[in-house]
Scaffold this motif. Structure first.
Motif, PDB file in Angstrom:
ATOM      1  N   GLU A 260       0.847  -1.279   0.066  1.00  0.00           N
ATOM      2  CA  GLU A 260       0.030   0.073   0.120  1.00  0.00           C
ATOM      3  C   GLU A 260       0.903   1.136  -0.018  1.00  0.00           C
ATOM      4  OE1 GLU A 260      -4.344  -1.181   2.154  1.00  0.00           O
ATOM      5  OE2 GLU A 260      -2.756   0.300   3.105  1.00  0.00           O
ATOM      6  N   VAL A 261       2.066   1.231   0.576  1.00  0.00           N
ATOM      7  CA  VAL A 261       2.649   2.375   0.495  1.00  0.00           C
ATOM      8  C   VAL A 261       3.802   2.561  -0.709  1.00  0.00           C
ATOM      9  CG1 VAL A 261       2.658   2.560   2.930  1.00  0.00           C
ATOM     10  CG2 VAL A 261       4.666   1.355   1.959  1.00  0.00           C
ATOM     11  N   GLY A 262       3.533   1.484  -1.571  1.00  0.00           N
ATOM     12  CA  GLY A 262       4.366   1.610  -2.701  1.00  0.00           C
ATOM     13  C   GLY A 262       5.552   0.973  -2.829  1.00  0.00           C
ATOM     14  N   LEU A 263       6.034   0.151  -1.784  1.00  0.00           N
ATOM     15  CA  LEU A 263       7.205  -0.627  -1.782  1.00  0.00           C
ATOM     16  C   LEU A 263       7.000  -2.194  -2.186  1.00  0.00           C
ATOM     17  CD1 LEU A 263       8.420   0.704   1.686  1.00  0.00           C
ATOM     18  CD2 LEU A 263       8.952   1.500  -0.279  1.00  0.00           C
ATOM     19  N   ARG A 264       8.036  -2.902  -2.449  1.00  0.00           N
ATOM     20  CA  ARG A 264       7.823  -3.983  -2.937  1.00  0.00           C
ATOM     21  C   ARG A 264       8.525  -5.050  -1.754  1.00  0.00           C
ATOM     22  NH1 ARG A 264      11.048  -3.620  -8.390  1.00  0.00           N
ATOM     23  NH2 ARG A 264      12.301  -2.448  -7.014  1.00  0.00           N
ATOM     24  N   CYS A 265       8.075  -6.231  -1.623  1.00  0.00           N
ATOM     25  CA  CYS A 265       8.674  -7.231  -0.872  1.00  0.00           C
ATOM     26  C   CYS A 265       9.267  -8.507  -1.898  1.00  0.00           C
ATOM     27  CB  CYS A 265       7.811  -7.840   0.147  1.00  0.00           C
ATOM     28  SG  CYS A 265       8.488  -9.130   1.034  1.00  0.00           S
ATOM     29  N   PRO A 266      10.403  -8.785  -1.735  1.00  0.00           N
ATOM     30  CA  PRO A 266      11.452  -8.601  -0.874  1.00  0.00           C
ATOM     31  C   PRO A 266      12.105  -7.390  -1.400  1.00  0.00           C
ATOM     32  CG  PRO A 266      12.288 -10.340  -2.055  1.00  0.00           C
ATOM     33  CD  PRO A 266      10.786  -9.912  -2.587  1.00  0.00           C
TER      34      PRO A 266
END
Length: 351
Positions: A260-266
Protein backbone atom coordinates in the motif's frame (compact mmCIF):
# COMPACT_ATOMS: atom_id res chain seq x y z
CA UNK A 1 -37.82 -49.54 19.28
CA UNK A 2 -34.76 -49.66 21.53
CA UNK A 3 -32.36 -52.45 20.66
CA UNK A 4 -30.81 -54.12 23.70
CA UNK A 5 -27.66 -56.14 24.10
CA UNK A 6 -29.87 -59.16 24.79
CA UNK A 7 -31.46 -58.75 21.34
CA UNK A 8 -28.02 -58.85 19.73
CA UNK A 9 -27.11 -61.97 21.73
CA UNK A 10 -30.33 -63.74 20.74
CA UNK A 11 -29.83 -63.04 17.03
CA UNK A 12 -26.16 -64.08 17.18
CA UNK A 13 -26.99 -67.23 19.13
CA UNK A 14 -24.79 -66.35 22.08
CA UNK A 15 -24.97 -64.64 25.48
CA UNK A 16 -25.05 -60.92 26.39
CA UNK A 17 -21.69 -61.43 28.14
CA UNK A 18 -20.07 -62.57 24.88
CA UNK A 19 -21.52 -59.52 23.13
CA UNK A 20 -19.82 -57.39 25.80
CA UNK A 21 -16.52 -59.18 25.21
CA UNK A 22 -16.74 -58.37 21.51
CA UNK A 23 -17.64 -54.72 22.10
CA UNK A 24 -14.91 -54.20 24.70
CA UNK A 25 -12.22 -56.46 23.19
CA UNK A 26 -12.12 -58.59 26.31
CA UNK A 27 -11.59 -59.57 29.01
CA UNK A 28 -12.13 -63.07 27.59
CA UNK A 29 -11.22 -64.20 24.05
CA UNK A 30 -13.99 -64.78 21.51
CA UNK A 31 -13.62 -67.06 18.48
CA UNK A 32 -13.47 -65.45 15.06
CA UNK A 33 -16.70 -67.19 14.04
CA UNK A 34 -18.64 -65.97 17.09
CA UNK A 35 -17.20 -62.46 16.75
CA UNK A 36 -18.36 -62.34 13.14
CA UNK A 37 -21.88 -63.40 14.16
CA UNK A 38 -22.05 -60.75 16.89
CA UNK A 39 -20.82 -57.99 14.57
CA UNK A 40 -23.31 -59.07 11.90
CA UNK A 41 -26.15 -58.96 14.45
CA UNK A 42 -25.06 -55.50 15.62
CA UNK A 43 -25.10 -54.27 12.03
CA UNK A 44 -28.47 -55.86 11.23
CA UNK A 45 -30.19 -54.52 14.34
CA UNK A 46 -28.48 -51.12 14.31
CA UNK A 47 -27.40 -51.60 17.92
CA UNK A 48 -25.59 -48.69 19.60
CA UNK A 49 -24.08 -49.18 23.08
CA UNK A 50 -25.17 -46.79 25.84
CA UNK A 51 -22.10 -44.55 26.11
CA UNK A 52 -23.11 -43.05 29.46
CA UNK A 53 -23.63 -46.42 31.11
CA UNK A 54 -20.39 -47.68 29.64
CA UNK A 55 -18.50 -44.66 30.98
CA UNK A 56 -19.89 -45.28 34.47
CA UNK A 57 -18.73 -48.88 34.37
CA UNK A 58 -15.27 -47.97 33.08
CA UNK A 59 -14.88 -44.82 35.25
CA UNK A 60 -13.77 -43.14 32.00
CA UNK A 61 -15.62 -41.04 29.46
CA UNK A 62 -13.08 -41.35 26.63
CA UNK A 63 -13.43 -37.61 26.06
CA UNK A 64 -10.79 -34.90 26.35
CA UNK A 65 -11.03 -31.11 26.39
CA UNK A 66 -8.99 -28.47 24.59
CA UNK A 67 -9.23 -24.74 25.34
CA UNK A 68 -7.60 -22.29 22.91
CA UNK A 69 -7.37 -18.48 23.19
CA UNK A 70 -8.78 -17.69 19.74
CA UNK A 71 -10.18 -20.33 17.40
CA UNK A 72 -10.34 -17.81 14.53
CA UNK A 73 -6.54 -17.67 14.44
CA UNK A 74 -5.27 -20.25 11.89
CA UNK A 75 -2.33 -21.10 14.16
CA UNK A 76 -4.64 -22.32 16.94
CA UNK A 77 -6.85 -24.05 14.37
CA UNK A 78 -3.82 -25.99 13.11
CA UNK A 79 -2.75 -26.80 16.66
CA UNK A 80 -6.26 -28.01 17.50
CA UNK A 81 -6.31 -30.19 14.40
CA UNK A 82 -3.05 -31.86 15.45
CA UNK A 83 -4.34 -32.52 18.97
CA UNK A 84 -7.65 -33.84 17.64
CA UNK A 85 -5.89 -36.20 15.22
CA UNK A 86 -3.82 -37.69 18.03
CA UNK A 87 -6.80 -37.88 20.38
CA UNK A 88 -8.85 -39.73 17.76
CA UNK A 89 -5.97 -42.13 17.11
CA UNK A 90 -5.99 -43.00 20.82
CA UNK A 91 -9.76 -43.59 20.87
CA UNK A 92 -10.80 -40.27 22.43
CA UNK A 93 -13.35 -37.66 21.41
CA UNK A 94 -12.02 -34.10 21.72
CA UNK A 95 -14.21 -31.21 22.90
CA UNK A 96 -12.93 -27.74 21.97
CA UNK A 97 -13.62 -24.42 23.71
CA UNK A 98 -12.73 -20.92 22.50
CA UNK A 99 -11.62 -18.66 25.35
CA UNK A 100 -11.69 -15.55 23.11
CA UNK A 101 -8.67 -14.27 25.07
CA UNK A 102 -10.84 -14.02 28.20
CA UNK A 103 -9.74 -15.57 31.48
CA UNK A 104 -13.35 -15.74 32.70
CA UNK A 105 -14.44 -17.58 29.58
CA UNK A 106 -11.38 -19.82 29.74
CA UNK A 107 -12.18 -20.75 33.34
CA UNK A 108 -15.81 -21.37 32.42
CA UNK A 109 -14.79 -23.87 29.75
CA UNK A 110 -12.49 -25.66 32.16
CA UNK A 111 -15.33 -25.95 34.67
CA UNK A 112 -17.70 -27.21 31.97
CA UNK A 113 -15.26 -29.85 30.78
CA UNK A 114 -14.56 -30.97 34.34
CA UNK A 115 -18.31 -31.23 34.96
CA UNK A 116 -18.51 -33.50 31.92
CA UNK A 117 -15.83 -35.64 33.57
CA UNK A 118 -13.35 -35.46 30.73
CA UNK A 119 -10.37 -37.78 31.13
CA UNK A 120 -7.89 -34.97 30.55
CA UNK A 121 -7.41 -31.42 29.31
CA UNK A 122 -5.13 -29.55 26.92
CA UNK A 123 -4.94 -25.80 27.54
CA UNK A 124 -3.36 -22.99 25.54
CA UNK A 125 -3.50 -20.26 28.22
CA UNK A 126 -5.09 -16.95 27.26
CA UNK A 127 -3.53 -13.59 28.10
CA UNK A 128 -3.44 -12.54 31.73
CA UNK A 129 -4.12 -14.53 34.90
CA UNK A 130 -4.91 -18.23 34.91
CA UNK A 131 -8.10 -18.33 36.95
CA UNK A 132 -8.69 -21.95 35.97
CA UNK A 133 -5.64 -23.22 37.85
CA UNK A 134 -7.29 -23.73 41.28
CA UNK A 135 -10.14 -25.62 39.58
CA UNK A 136 -7.72 -28.03 37.95
CA UNK A 137 -5.64 -28.47 41.08
CA UNK A 138 -8.73 -29.42 43.08
CA UNK A 139 -10.01 -31.81 40.43
CA UNK A 140 -6.67 -33.63 39.98
CA UNK A 141 -7.61 -34.13 36.33
CA UNK A 142 -4.54 -34.68 34.12
CA UNK A 143 -3.77 -31.71 31.89
CA UNK A 144 -1.07 -30.39 29.58
CA UNK A 145 -0.28 -26.79 28.66
CA UNK A 146 0.47 -26.04 25.02
CA UNK A 147 2.35 -23.16 23.37
CA UNK A 148 2.83 -21.33 26.68
CA UNK A 149 3.33 -22.31 30.29
CA UNK A 150 1.25 -21.29 33.30
CA UNK A 151 3.35 -19.80 36.13
CA UNK A 152 3.07 -21.91 39.28
CA UNK A 153 1.53 -24.90 37.50
CA UNK A 154 3.05 -28.34 37.98
CA UNK A 155 1.54 -29.77 34.79
CA UNK A 156 3.89 -30.63 31.92
CA UNK A 157 3.83 -28.56 28.76
CA UNK A 158 4.72 -28.79 25.09
CA UNK A 159 6.46 -25.71 23.76
CA UNK A 160 8.70 -24.83 20.82
CA UNK A 161 12.08 -23.13 20.88
CA UNK A 162 10.80 -19.63 20.18
CA UNK A 163 13.99 -17.77 21.01
CA UNK A 164 16.35 -19.79 18.84
CA UNK A 165 13.77 -19.83 16.04
CA UNK A 166 13.52 -16.04 16.00
CA UNK A 167 17.30 -15.83 16.12
CA UNK A 168 17.58 -18.12 13.08
CA UNK A 169 14.99 -16.13 11.11
CA UNK A 170 16.78 -12.85 11.85
CA UNK A 171 20.17 -14.32 10.96
CA UNK A 172 18.66 -15.44 7.68
CA UNK A 173 17.57 -11.87 6.90
CA UNK A 174 21.06 -10.66 7.80
CA UNK A 175 22.43 -13.25 5.38
CA UNK A 176 20.46 -11.53 2.63
CA UNK A 177 22.41 -8.35 3.33
CA UNK A 178 19.69 -6.61 5.34
CA UNK A 179 21.02 -4.15 7.90
CA UNK A 180 17.94 -2.34 9.26
CA UNK A 181 15.83 -5.22 10.58
CA UNK A 182 12.79 -4.17 12.59
CA UNK A 183 10.58 -6.45 14.66
CA UNK A 184 6.84 -6.71 14.99
CA UNK A 185 6.30 -8.68 18.18
CA UNK A 186 3.21 -10.16 19.72
CA UNK A 187 1.57 -9.07 22.98
CA UNK A 188 4.24 -8.27 25.57
CA UNK A 189 2.62 -10.41 28.28
CA UNK A 190 2.68 -13.60 26.18
CA UNK A 191 5.84 -15.64 26.79
CA UNK A 192 6.31 -16.97 23.22
CA UNK A 193 6.09 -13.41 21.88
CA UNK A 194 8.61 -12.22 24.48
CA UNK A 195 11.01 -15.02 23.57
CA UNK A 196 10.73 -14.27 19.85
CA UNK A 197 11.64 -10.64 20.41
CA UNK A 198 14.59 -11.82 22.54
CA UNK A 199 15.78 -14.07 19.71
CA UNK A 200 15.59 -11.17 17.25
CA UNK A 201 17.67 -9.05 19.65
CA UNK A 202 20.19 -11.87 20.10
CA UNK A 203 20.86 -11.94 16.36
CA UNK A 204 21.26 -8.17 16.07
CA UNK A 205 23.45 -8.03 19.19
CA UNK A 206 25.70 -10.58 17.53
CA UNK A 207 26.03 -8.18 14.59
CA UNK A 208 26.92 -5.31 16.93
CA UNK A 209 23.77 -3.33 16.17
CA UNK A 210 23.01 -0.71 18.81
CA UNK A 211 19.85 -1.35 20.80
CA UNK A 212 18.84 2.26 20.18
CA UNK A 213 18.66 1.42 16.48
CA UNK A 214 16.34 -1.54 17.06
CA UNK A 215 12.75 -0.73 16.10
CA UNK A 216 10.19 -3.02 17.74
CA UNK A 217 6.42 -2.64 17.75
CA UNK A 218 4.19 -4.96 19.80
CA UNK A 219 0.74 -5.91 18.55
CA UNK A 220 -1.88 -8.61 18.85
CA UNK A 221 -1.51 -11.82 16.83
CA UNK A 222 -3.67 -10.90 13.87
CA UNK A 223 -3.56 -9.57 10.31
CA UNK A 224 -5.07 -6.17 11.12
CA UNK A 225 -2.68 -5.68 14.03
CA UNK A 226 0.30 -6.64 11.86
CA UNK A 227 -0.87 -4.25 9.15
CA UNK A 228 -1.14 -1.32 11.59
CA UNK A 229 2.26 -2.09 13.15
CA UNK A 230 3.87 -2.21 9.70
CA UNK A 231 2.31 1.09 8.64
CA UNK A 232 3.82 2.64 11.77
CA UNK A 233 7.27 1.24 11.02
CA UNK A 234 7.20 2.13 7.33
CA UNK A 235 6.26 5.74 8.08
CA UNK A 236 9.47 6.31 10.04
CA UNK A 237 12.35 8.27 8.47
CA UNK A 238 14.70 5.35 9.14
CA UNK A 239 12.44 2.85 7.36
CA UNK A 240 13.59 -0.76 7.83
CA UNK A 241 14.80 -2.86 4.93
CA UNK A 242 13.54 -6.04 6.61
CA UNK A 243 11.08 -7.06 9.31
CA UNK A 244 11.00 -10.11 11.53
CA UNK A 245 7.34 -10.72 12.42
CA UNK A 246 6.27 -12.79 15.43
CA UNK A 247 3.51 -14.70 13.60
CA UNK A 248 2.45 -15.58 10.08
CA UNK A 249 -0.97 -14.00 10.64
CA UNK A 250 0.62 -10.64 11.47
CA UNK A 251 2.97 -11.04 8.50
CA UNK A 252 0.07 -11.27 6.05
CA UNK A 253 -0.99 -7.80 7.24
CA UNK A 254 2.61 -6.61 6.91
CA UNK A 255 2.70 -7.68 3.25
CA UNK A 256 -0.41 -5.63 2.54
CA UNK A 257 1.05 -2.57 4.26
CA UNK A 258 4.26 -2.82 2.22
CA UNK A 259 2.29 -2.85 -1.02
CA UNK A 260 0.00 0.00 0.00
CA UNK A 261 2.86 2.43 0.59
CA UNK A 262 4.31 1.66 -2.84
CA UNK A 263 7.13 -0.63 -1.75
CA UNK A 264 7.93 -4.15 -2.91
CA UNK A 265 8.61 -7.28 -0.90
CA UNK A 266 11.33 -8.49 -0.80
CA UNK A 267 13.12 -5.89 -2.97
CA UNK A 268 12.51 -2.94 -0.65
CA UNK A 269 11.47 -4.71 2.55
CA UNK A 270 12.13 -8.39 3.22
CA UNK A 271 9.93 -10.32 5.65
CA UNK A 272 10.41 -13.44 7.77
CA UNK A 273 7.86 -14.68 10.28
CA UNK A 274 7.02 -17.53 12.66
CA UNK A 275 4.57 -20.47 12.95
CA UNK A 276 4.45 -22.22 9.59
CA UNK A 277 0.68 -22.26 9.13
CA UNK A 278 -0.40 -23.71 5.75
CA UNK A 279 -1.67 -20.35 4.49
CA UNK A 280 1.83 -18.86 4.68
CA UNK A 281 2.70 -20.68 1.46
CA UNK A 282 -0.08 -18.87 -0.45
CA UNK A 283 0.57 -15.19 0.29
CA UNK A 284 2.20 -12.97 -2.35
CA UNK A 285 5.10 -13.40 -2.06
CA UNK A 286 4.99 -16.63 -0.07
CA UNK A 287 6.20 -16.17 3.49
CA UNK A 288 9.57 -17.31 4.75
CA UNK A 289 8.72 -18.65 8.19
CA UNK A 290 9.95 -20.64 11.17
CA UNK A 291 7.64 -23.65 10.99
CA UNK A 292 6.35 -25.40 14.07
CA UNK A 293 6.01 -29.22 14.02
CA UNK A 294 2.27 -29.40 14.68
CA UNK A 295 1.97 -33.18 14.38
CA UNK A 296 4.86 -33.69 16.78
CA UNK A 297 3.27 -31.25 19.22
CA UNK A 298 0.05 -33.26 19.15
CA UNK A 299 1.90 -36.51 19.78
CA UNK A 300 3.96 -35.08 22.62
CA UNK A 301 0.85 -33.59 24.25
CA UNK A 302 -0.95 -36.95 24.15
CA UNK A 303 2.12 -38.77 25.47
CA UNK A 304 2.21 -36.44 28.47
CA UNK A 305 -1.51 -36.89 29.13
CA UNK A 306 -1.38 -40.68 28.95
CA UNK A 307 1.65 -40.71 31.24
CA UNK A 308 -0.26 -38.69 33.83
CA UNK A 309 -3.19 -41.07 33.60
CA UNK A 310 -0.73 -43.86 34.34
CA UNK A 311 0.58 -42.01 37.39
CA UNK A 312 3.77 -40.53 35.97
CA UNK A 313 4.70 -37.11 34.65
CA UNK A 314 7.64 -36.04 32.53
CA UNK A 315 9.32 -32.66 32.09
CA UNK A 316 8.07 -30.03 29.68
CA UNK A 317 9.07 -30.64 26.05
CA UNK A 318 10.68 -27.86 24.01
CA UNK A 319 10.53 -28.87 20.35
CA UNK A 320 12.69 -27.41 17.57
CA UNK A 321 11.38 -25.29 14.70
CA UNK A 322 12.73 -25.15 11.15
CA UNK A 323 13.26 -22.37 8.64
CA UNK A 324 11.10 -22.66 5.52
CA UNK A 325 12.66 -20.44 2.83
CA UNK A 326 10.27 -18.73 0.44
CA UNK A 327 10.00 -15.54 -1.58
CA UNK A 328 9.35 -12.91 1.12
CA UNK A 329 12.99 -12.89 2.28
CA UNK A 330 14.52 -12.93 -1.20
CA UNK A 331 14.99 -16.68 -1.57
CA UNK A 332 13.77 -18.51 -4.63
CA UNK A 333 10.43 -20.16 -3.93
CA UNK A 334 10.54 -23.56 -5.64
CA UNK A 335 7.52 -25.88 -5.29
CA UNK A 336 7.78 -27.64 -1.95
CA UNK A 337 10.34 -25.22 -0.50
CA UNK A 338 11.81 -26.57 2.72
CA UNK A 339 8.60 -28.37 3.69
CA UNK A 340 10.54 -31.66 3.73
CA UNK A 341 12.42 -30.34 6.75
CA UNK A 342 9.09 -29.77 8.50
CA UNK A 343 8.07 -33.34 7.70
CA UNK A 344 11.31 -34.57 9.23
CA UNK A 345 10.63 -32.59 12.39
CA UNK A 346 7.15 -34.08 12.65
CA UNK A 347 8.66 -37.54 12.31
CA UNK A 348 11.07 -36.78 15.12
CA UNK A 349 14.16 -36.71 12.92
CA UNK A 350 16.94 -34.20 13.21
CA UNK A 351 16.42 -31.43 10.66
Amino acid sequence: MTVRRMDVARLAGTSPAVVSYVLNNGPRPVSAETRAKVLAAIEQLGYRPNGIARSLRMSRTMTLGLVVPDNANPYFAELARAVEEESFAQGYTLLIGNAAESDDRQTSYVRTFLARQVDGLFIVPAHGPAGFLPELQRSQTPWVSLDRQVPGAAAPGVLVDNRSGAYAATRHLIGHGRTRIACIGGPEDVLPAHDRVSGWRDALDEEGVSRRDMAVVHSEFGRRAGYRAARELLARPDRPDAVFVASDEQAVGVLRAIGEVGLRCPDDVAVASFDGIPGAAYSTPALTTMAQPFAAIGRAAMTHLLAQQAGTAGPTDVLPVVLVRRGSCGCDDPPGGDETAVAELNEGEQA
